[in-house]
Design an enzyme around this catalytic site. Structure first.
Site: not given
Ligand code: SAM
Length: 217
Positions: A60
């Site tokens: 992000s």
């Molecule tokens: N917090 C992260 C960082 O600091 O890099 C950024 C997160 S990225 C925008 C969103 C993440 O959510 C992705 O890695 C994706 O695989 C994960 N994701 C999406 N749906 C999810 C779910 N139902 N449970 C867990 N992780 C999930």
């Protein structure tokens, strides 16, 4: 401009957009964001921009990390749940502000990369799980704070249930990337208070888990 100067410029930018909490700013100053981005983008680690990581996901934008972290109003003794570990950067920032971070990622490959970084940086108060985070982590609940870093269509009921009394949850909600709002949910004696914060743009919260075989770093 060297990396220290870029870092100072980013911290000044965060202050300009209203991230003024000195604990949040100092946590972001201390966590090396360049370690969480792929080699190709290391030169942009201290730009205020989201960057691609493996598996079509993103780390992000620093201003969004700073703003969401500040809105969480974290105390040093709190247990914080994060959904969507991704690169691990947000969890690393949270880990400097609270007692323990529980972070859930559905993609095994992203999670194992993040776990390696947590070990290398000796961030020993982060516990991880590969699962669909919409169900939360019932065995570790309740959580004083919950942060979701992928956009849900609506507030996942299991996460609300796992929010402690007086707890705060921040999450992006919306059906398309162009139509997402950051929501702040606070558990009060009367129920849940909802406050709409910024418009944001996050990848979607998906169901199930993913093994991840791509070697995208
Ligand atoms: N917090 C992260 C960082 O600091 O890099 C950024 C997160 S990225 C925008 C969103 C993440 O959510 C992705 O890695 C994706 O695989 C994960 N994701 C999406 N749906 C999810 C779910 N139902 N449970 C867990 N992780 C999930």
């Amino acid at each position: 401009m060297n990396e220290d100067a870029r870092k100072i410029r980013l911290i000044m930018e965060l202050r300009r957009i209203g991230v003024l909490d000195t604990d949040v700013l100092s946590a972001m100053e201390r966590i090396p964001r360049e370690r969480f981005v792929p080699d190709l983008f290391k030169g942009q680690a201290y730009e205020n921009t989201a960057l691609p990581i493996a598996h079509g996901q993103t780390i992000s934008q620093p201003s969004v990390v700073g703003y969401m972290t500040q809105q969480l109003e974290i105390g040093k003794r709190m247990k914080v749940l994060e959904i969507g570990t991704g690169s691990g950067y947000q969890a690393a920032v949270l880990s400097r502000l609270c007692r323990r971070v529980y972070t859930i990622e559905r993609n095994r490959d992203l999670l194992s990369h993040a776990v390696k970084l947590f070990q290398e940086l000796r961030l020993n108060n982060i516990t991880t799980l590969c699962a669909d985070g919409s169900g939360g982590w019932p065995e570790q609940a309740p959580f004083e704070r919950i942060l979701v870093t992928a956009a849900a269509l609506d507030v996942p009921p299991a996460l609300l249930e796992q929010l402690a009394p007086d707890g705060i949850m921040i999450l992006p909600v919306g059906d398309t990337p162009d139509n997402q709002q950051l929501l702040k949910c606070r558990r009060t004696a009367e129920g849940i208070d909802y406050e709409t914060l910024w418009p944001v743009r996050f990848v979607p919260l998906l169901g199930g888990i993913e093994n991840g075989v791509e070697n995208g770093r």
